[in-house]
Write a protein that holds these residues in place. Structure first.
Motif, short mmCIF file in Angstrom:
data_model
loop_
_atom_site.label_atom_id
_atom_site.label_comp_id
_atom_site.label_asym_id
_atom_site.label_seq_id
_atom_site.Cartn_x
_atom_site.Cartn_y
_atom_site.Cartn_z
N PHE A 48 0.85 -1.19 0.00
CA PHE A 48 0.00 0.00 0.00
C PHE A 48 0.89 1.24 0.00
N VAL A 49 0.72 2.07 -1.01
CA VAL A 49 1.55 3.26 -1.18
C VAL A 49 0.88 4.46 -0.52
N LYS A 50 1.65 5.18 0.27
CA LYS A 50 1.13 6.35 0.97
C LYS A 50 1.04 7.55 0.04
N ALA A 51 0.13 8.45 0.34
CA ALA A 51 -0.15 9.60 -0.52
C ALA A 51 1.07 10.50 -0.68
N SER A 52 1.24 10.98 -1.91
CA SER A 52 2.28 11.97 -2.19
C SER A 52 1.60 13.33 -2.33
N GLN A 53 2.32 14.29 -2.90
CA GLN A 53 1.76 15.63 -3.08
C GLN A 53 1.23 15.87 -4.49
N SER A 54 1.13 14.81 -5.30
CA SER A 54 0.61 14.99 -6.66
C SER A 54 -0.88 15.32 -6.62
N SER A 55 -1.37 15.94 -7.67
CA SER A 55 -2.79 16.30 -7.73
C SER A 55 -3.66 15.05 -7.72
N PHE A 56 -3.18 13.98 -8.35
CA PHE A 56 -3.90 12.71 -8.37
C PHE A 56 -4.04 12.15 -6.96
N GLN A 65 -9.79 9.39 2.32
CA GLN A 65 -9.06 9.29 3.57
C GLN A 65 -10.00 9.37 4.77
N LYS A 66 -9.83 8.42 5.70
CA LYS A 66 -10.63 8.41 6.92
C LYS A 66 -9.73 8.32 8.15
N ASP A 67 -8.49 7.91 7.97
CA ASP A 67 -7.55 7.79 9.07
C ASP A 67 -6.39 8.75 8.85
N GLU A 68 -5.48 8.76 9.81
CA GLU A 68 -4.32 9.64 9.72
C GLU A 68 -3.46 9.31 8.51
N VAL A 69 -3.29 8.02 8.23
CA VAL A 69 -2.51 7.58 7.07
C VAL A 69 -3.43 7.44 5.87
N SER A 70 -3.01 7.98 4.74
CA SER A 70 -3.81 7.87 3.52
C SER A 70 -3.03 7.09 2.47
N TYR A 71 -3.70 6.09 1.88
CA TYR A 71 -3.10 5.30 0.81
C TYR A 71 -3.77 5.66 -0.51
N THR A 72 -2.95 5.74 -1.55
CA THR A 72 -3.51 6.11 -2.86
C THR A 72 -3.20 5.09 -3.95
N HIS A 73 -2.50 4.02 -3.60
CA HIS A 73 -2.11 3.04 -4.63
C HIS A 73 -1.83 1.70 -3.96
N LEU A 102 9.46 0.10 -5.68
CA LEU A 102 9.70 0.78 -4.41
C LEU A 102 10.48 2.07 -4.59
N LYS A 103 11.28 2.14 -5.64
CA LYS A 103 11.98 3.39 -5.93
C LYS A 103 10.99 4.46 -6.36
N GLU A 104 9.96 4.05 -7.10
CA GLU A 104 8.92 4.98 -7.53
C GLU A 104 7.95 5.31 -6.38
N ASN A 105 7.83 4.37 -5.44
CA ASN A 105 6.87 4.53 -4.33
C ASN A 105 7.58 4.26 -3.01
N PRO A 106 8.40 5.19 -2.55
CA PRO A 106 9.26 4.92 -1.38
C PRO A 106 8.55 4.88 -0.03
N HIS A 107 7.32 5.37 0.03
CA HIS A 107 6.60 5.40 1.30
C HIS A 107 5.43 4.41 1.22
N PHE A 108 5.51 3.36 2.00
CA PHE A 108 4.54 2.28 1.83
C PHE A 108 4.38 1.47 3.12
N ASN A 207 -7.77 3.05 0.57
CA ASN A 207 -8.00 3.28 2.00
C ASN A 207 -9.03 2.31 2.58
N ASP A 208 -10.14 2.11 1.88
CA ASP A 208 -11.12 1.14 2.36
C ASP A 208 -10.53 -0.26 2.39
N MET A 209 -9.76 -0.60 1.35
CA MET A 209 -9.18 -1.94 1.26
C MET A 209 -8.19 -2.18 2.40
N ALA A 210 -7.41 -1.14 2.74
CA ALA A 210 -6.42 -1.27 3.82
C ALA A 210 -7.09 -1.54 5.16
#
Length: 219
Positions: A48-56, A65-73, A102-108, A207-210
């Motif tokens: 599960f990849v954590k949210a970045s600052q991209s518009s997507f 997002q419903k919790d402190e951690v948000s996943y987008t991928h 993981l290089k493309e998605n370092p926060h997971f 987020n729901d899946m997580a």
């Protein structure tokens, strides 16, 4: 046929069977790469990849997002090929080496099927179902059965139990921010597609899946 020749032939047959057995063990029980070992990844784990600052990512986070951690991928780890199967906006459904993903998605975070669920799921069959979608485009309309896939949809369709039932739950989708406004990202996307926003239609999101009880977090 002499007894000596029979012994030689029997030995050759035994040798061949041993080689085949060893080959089967090698195929079915691959040695994890150093990176996979470091992360303690298992076949079929979900990354599960954590949210970045991209518009997507911001648009997804605002809507789901419903919790402190948000996943987008989400990506599906394939231990046999040390790779990750994913549906991503630029390339659609692809396979990437674990290191590249993981290089493309370092926060997971890494999640795994809970033991009571895993015993009723054929992980290799799930991987094979995901592989059947390789090459399909990304599903920007977020609708079902249209020859395209978004990330959590790929996971949803891949992971079935041994009776062919989805193990994850589909829920009414939301595209609106908590303040009731529609993020500009979604306005632009659906205007360009000339498609209605599938607000309230059944679907999935990271987020729901997580938060689904079929998963446990392992890292």
């Amino acid at each position: 046929m002499s007894h000596f020749i029979q012994k030689i032939l029997a030995g050759l047959v035994l040798f061949s069977l041993t080689c085949l057995a060893n080959q089967s063990i090698s195929v079915n029980s691959p040695t994890p790469s150093p990176l996979a070992q470091e992360l303690k990844l298992q076949h079929g784990d979900l990354i599960f990849v954590k949210a970045s600052q991209s518009s997507f990512d911001k648009a997804i986070s605002q809507a789901t997002q419903k919790d402190e951690v948000s996943y987008t991928h989400i990506g599906i780890f394939d231990l046999h090929l040390d790779s990750v199967l994913e549906a991503e906006p630029k390339q659609g459904v692809v396979r990437k080496k674990l290191e590249v993903f993981l290089k493309e998605n370092p926060h997971f975070d890494i999640m795994r099927l809970a033991p009571k669920v895993a015993k009723n799921v054929d992980i290799q069959a799930s991987i094979k179902r995901a592989e059947k979608h390789l090459g399909e485009p990304y599903d920007f309309t977020y609708t079902a059965n249209n020859g395209a896939m978004y990330c959590s949809e790929l996971v949803y369709e891949a992971f079935l139990d041994t009776k062919g039932r989805h193990i994850f739950s589909a829920k009414p989708m939301n595209f609106y921010a908590p303040d009731g406004t529609l993020p500009q990202y979604w306005k632009d996307i659906f205007n360009k597609l000339q498609k209605p926003i599938p607000q309230g239609e059944l679907g999935t999101n990271p987020n729901d899946m997580a938060r689904d009880k079929v998963l446990i977090q392992v890292k």
